[in-house]
Design an enzyme around this catalytic site. Structure first.
Site, mmCIF file in Angstrom:
data_model
loop_
_atom_site.group_PDB
_atom_site.id
_atom_site.type_symbol
_atom_site.label_atom_id
_atom_site.label_comp_id
_atom_site.label_asym_id
_atom_site.label_seq_id
_atom_site.Cartn_x
_atom_site.Cartn_y
_atom_site.Cartn_z
ATOM 1 N N GLU A 110 0.923 -1.420 0.606
ATOM 2 C CA GLU A 110 0.437 0.259 -0.405
ATOM 3 C C GLU A 110 1.257 1.204 0.016
ATOM 4 O O GLU A 110 0.588 2.111 0.829
ATOM 5 C CB GLU A 110 -0.746 0.142 1.104
ATOM 6 C CG GLU A 110 -1.993 -0.547 0.983
ATOM 7 C CD GLU A 110 -3.022 -1.452 2.055
ATOM 8 O OE1 GLU A 110 -4.244 -1.817 1.877
ATOM 9 O OE2 GLU A 110 -2.447 -1.124 3.433
ATOM 10 N N VAL A 111 1.871 1.397 -1.265
ATOM 11 C CA VAL A 111 2.808 2.761 -1.068
ATOM 12 C C VAL A 111 2.457 3.293 -1.780
ATOM 13 O O VAL A 111 1.727 3.339 -3.091
ATOM 14 C CB VAL A 111 4.173 2.077 -1.855
ATOM 15 C CG1 VAL A 111 4.871 3.069 -0.956
ATOM 16 C CG2 VAL A 111 4.708 0.922 -0.500
#
Length: 528
Positions: free
Chosen positions: A322-323
């Site tokens: 989830e960058v």
């Protein structure tokens, strides 16, 4: 060899006609062993039930076996007072003790150790001892857990009984990695709560505590190399010292459980900047960590250096999920760095993950990363990478086809914080779905159920985990051909295990609904 000797002993113990191998309503063991036979008689623990270790090669200088046996005796008593009149009981049905033999002197606990055991309990004998043998002390601990489930307190005679003897059990796990994730960033979990989780994991033969220590919300762990990091804790009281972490590791090891530590980078790291603001891209845009700053990687190196002194498991988890990289392009100095290095956002993400992996490798760890790293740049990952699947199905088969190892935790089935996920779904979730080649099957090292902590703290963690985690535990332990093809076929046995957890002080929820439900109306635990 010791194993052959042990099998001869077990065969000698089988002195009555046994039922054909299989499971009927009387078998309550969870998770189900690889092989078992049993009879129709009962024996009882003698007043001075003892541990005998003649022939063992394990010295037990650390007391792991001694403490394990002591816990076993406490478990089978279920805190009842054993005050029966032994003089009125048939002495030929007395079980004098347990003869336990461990063939390896090695005390090391890590991924891939031999966790198998053989257990036999006679119907009679002169003298009469149960016999447990294992290659390692950790296999012996699993055998003690199984033995404990065969025992009950007799409220008439007021002694401990073992029914359905003689027993012969041969057992080993299907997967070497059988994990449970706890999250101490979204809510702080006090040490006794974590220790309670570890105890309950041992009852179900789970063997990896995945400690998701930090996240955006808080950084509760002391890092001696960078002591300001835990300024990101919720409060001065909601912290763990490195000595606390070492105690958790030791407590788990003495129960046969590894501790997998996780730092999630470069995203999920806003809390790091509370102590070191230069880790943020800017005051107004605070994550992911600043990819352009060498200090960022010095901090990661310091954390993993400190980890290596305490967390001795083969693996370390580096996150990578989830960058959202928009801060990097919105921040002038990072944008300039990207231009200077001829990188776009996705290339910088790859650069960060690979550099963190290199640091982990330098400290002797094999890195684990969440699946987004594989989905985005799988061919670039270190060949030692373990890809942790969570987003859904089909990922594991692609990972192993690429020659990498995989852990399965698909969120639709194995996320415990999804309270609508039923125990039946946990039981039927098969890690090797659509993976048919033996070489690729071996690359799936196991699976893990995850207890993300947004709505979980010390008040509700046990009933969130249990009994659904136990359903997954049997999937991960029991050989595939012994697993039920319909989850409802194991309902009664799982319900019995849930009641056993309650008896042992674990707040496991009923099976009647999805996660964390309350009992319905007055009634027996066994039918809830």
């Amino acid at each position: 060899m010791g194993w052959k000797r042990g099998m001869v002993v077990m065969l000698l113990f089988v002195q009555v006609i046994v039922r054909s191998e299989g499971v009927d309503a009387g078998v309550k063991i969870w998770p189900l062993p690889v092989s078992l036979t049993y009879g129709e008689k009962s024996v009882y623990f003698s007043k001075d039930f003892q541990l005998m270790t003649e022939g063992t090669k394990y010295s037990d200088k650390s007391g792991i076996l001694r403490d394990g046996f002591s816990r076993f005796v406490d478990l089978v008593k279920v805190d009842h007072v054993v005050d029966g009149d032994f003089s009125t009981l048939d002495p030929s049905a007395a079980l004098l003790g347990l003869h336990l033999v461990v063939f390896s002197p090695n005390i090391e606990l890590n991924y891939g150790i031999d966790e198998s055991y053989n257990l036999s309990i006679p119907a009679s004998g002169k003298p009469s001892y149960a016999y447990l043998e294992a290659q390692t002390v950790y296999g012996a601990l699993h055998g003690l857990q199984t033995f404990s489930q065969l025992c009950r307190f007799n409220f008439t005679t007021r002694v401990i009984e073992v029914g359905m003897v003689p027993w012969t059990i041969v057992d080993q796990p299907r997967f070497s990695y059988r994990g449970l994730l706890i999250d101490t960033s979204r809510h702080y979990l006090p040490l006794p709560v974590i220790q309670g989780v570890i105890d309950s994991m041992a009852y179900a033969k789970l063997n990896v505590l995945h400690w998701h220590i930090v996240d955006s919300q808080s950084f509760p762990l002391e890092i001696p190399s960078f002591p300001n990091l835990w300024e990101g804790a919720y409060s001065i009281s909601e912290r763990y010292t490195m000595a606390d972490a070492a105690e958790i590791v030791s407590y788990a090891q003495r129960r046969g459980i590894n501790v997998l530590a996780e730092i999630d980078v470069p995203g999920h790291a806003l809390s790091w900047g509370k102590g070191y603001p230069s880790l943020w891209p800017s005051k107004d845009c605070q994550e992911p960590l600043d990819v352009s700053n060498e200090f960022t990687f010095k901090v990661i190196d310091g954390i993993l250096s400190d980890f290596s002194k305490v967390f001795k498991f083969k693996f370390v988890h580096l996150g990578g999920d989830e960058v959202i990289t928009s801060c990097w392009t919105k921040t002038p100095h990072i944008k300039q760095w990207l231009e200077n290095h001829h990188m776009n956002e996705s290339q910088a993400y790859q650069y960060f993950v690979l550099r963190a992996q290199s640091i982990a490798l330098s400290h002797g760890y094999d890195p684990i990363n969440w699946e987004e790293t594989f989905n985005n740049f799988g061919k670039k990952l270190s060949p030692k990478t373990v890809v942790h699947n969570w987003l859904g199905s089909g990922v594991a088969e692609r990972v192993v086809a690429a020659g990498l190892r995989c852990i399965v935790s698909n969120q639709d089935k194995w996320y415990l914080d999804h309270l609508d996920a039923t125990w039946q779904g946990f039981y039927m979730n098969e890690p090797l779905t659509n993976i048919t080649k033996p070489k690729q099957q071996k690359l799936v090292i196991g699976g893990e159920v995850c207890t993300w902590g947004e709505h979980i703290d010390g008040s509700d963690i046990e009933q969130t985990i249990w009994p659904r985690a136990a359903a997954a535990a049997e999937r991960l332990w029991t050989s595939y051909d012994k697993l039920a093809t319909d989850a409802n076929q194991v309902r009664a046995r799982l319900a019995h295990f849930r009641c056993l957890l309650n008896q042992r002080g674990v707040a496991a929820a009923p099976l009647i609904g999805p996660g964390r439900v309350a009992p319905e109306e007055p009634g027996s635990c066994y039918v809830q």
